[in-house]
Design a protein around this motif. Structure first.
Motif, PDB file in Angstrom:
ATOM      1  N   ILE A   1       0.938  -1.421   0.256  1.00 28.29           N
ATOM      2  CA  ILE A   1       0.309  -0.158  -0.240  1.00 28.29           C
ATOM      3  C   ILE A   1       0.994   1.348   0.291  1.00 28.29           C
ATOM      4  O   ILE A   1       0.589   2.463  -0.590  1.00 28.29           O
ATOM      5  CB  ILE A   1      -1.211  -0.367   1.303  1.00 28.29           C
ATOM      6  N   THR A   2       1.795   1.343   0.934  1.00 28.27           N
ATOM      7  CA  THR A   2       2.774   2.296   0.582  1.00 28.27           C
ATOM      8  C   THR A   2       3.392   2.559  -0.936  1.00 28.27           C
ATOM      9  O   THR A   2       3.712   4.140  -1.078  1.00 28.27           O
ATOM     10  CB  THR A   2       3.812   2.097   2.250  1.00 28.27           C
ATOM     11  N   LYS A   3       3.933   1.559  -0.826  1.00 28.95           N
ATOM     12  CA  LYS A   3       4.513   1.755  -2.411  1.00 28.95           C
ATOM     13  C   LYS A   3       3.116   2.667  -3.037  1.00 28.95           C
ATOM     14  O   LYS A   3       3.912   3.258  -4.289  1.00 28.95           O
ATOM     15  CB  LYS A   3       4.689   0.334  -2.460  1.00 28.95           C
ATOM     16  N   TRP A   4       2.406   1.833  -3.172  1.00 28.09           N
ATOM     17  CA  TRP A   4       1.897   2.374  -4.080  1.00 28.09           C
ATOM     18  C   TRP A   4       0.669   3.930  -3.896  1.00 28.09           C
ATOM     19  O   TRP A   4       1.332   4.636  -4.670  1.00 28.09           O
ATOM     20  CB  TRP A   4      -0.075   1.712  -4.065  1.00 28.09           C
ATOM     21  N   ILE A   5       1.167   4.258  -2.746  1.00 25.69           N
ATOM     22  CA  ILE A   5       0.650   5.698  -2.779  1.00 25.69           C
ATOM     23  C   ILE A   5       1.692   6.614  -2.742  1.00 25.69           C
ATOM     24  O   ILE A   5       1.421   7.592  -4.017  1.00 25.69           O
ATOM     25  CB  ILE A   5       0.479   5.805  -1.020  1.00 25.69           C
TER      26      ILE A   5
END
Length: 176
Positions: A90-94
């Motif tokens: 999720i962090t990488k996507w954001i």
């Protein structure tokens, strides 16, 4: 979509790493050219540096960012990573979405604007406040992008924060 075989996943991960490396390397190169741009003493050199920055952006950064997003999407869809199962994904996507939006709506236009001004004004562009703003935006923007990309690489390797807790079962409302 069916899950990827181990061989398919390995090829996809390899492509993802290659795109991420291209993106990161090109952004670091753009930063170094922007840094050199601040000390230009010839109009032709100023234009050439701005032109090189835009060439890197147009022909390496943009395709590599697209490739990175497409391979990441395929990995999330075709493996157990999923899109929302792990905090690190999720962090990488954001972060990636933020980089793409920032690059598209700010960094890319600043770079194009700086190149256009330098092509017309030559070394006189250094005294133009619009040029100074755009050139400084490219310098700071590429530094921020490089740092974020290196953080994303670190997250990819370390995979911190683990798996999200399974969701709570749906609650029944008073009517049913």
């Amino acid at each position: 979509m069916a899950k990827l075989s181990l061989k398919q996943k390995s090829w996809l991960v390899s492509a993802h790493i290659a795109f991420a490396a291209l993106w990161t390397g090109a952004v670091l190169s753009m930063f170094l050219l922007s840094l050199r741009n601040t000390a230009s003493d010839k109009g032709d050199a100023l234009y050439a540096l701005n032109s090189a920055i835009n060439l890197l952006d147009d022909y390496i950064v943009i395709p590599a960012a697209i490739g990175s997003v497409l391979t990441a999407t395929a990995l999330c869809w075709g493996t157990n990573y999923g899109f929302t199962k792990f905090y690190w994904v999720i962090t990488k996507w954001i972060l990636t979405t933020g980089l793409v939006v920032f690059g598209t709506f700010w960094l890319f236009p600043w770079g194009n604007g700086a190149e256009q001004i330098a092509s017309v004004e030559g070394l006189q562009a250094m005294t133009n406040p619009t040029y100074a703003f755009k050139a400084k935006g490219v310098l700071v923007g590429t530094l921020v992008q490089a740092i974020c990309l290196l953080i994303i690489v670190g997250i990819s390797v370390l995979k911190p924060w683990g798996r999200r807790a399974p969701g709570m079962p749906p609650q029944k409302n008073a009517l049913g």
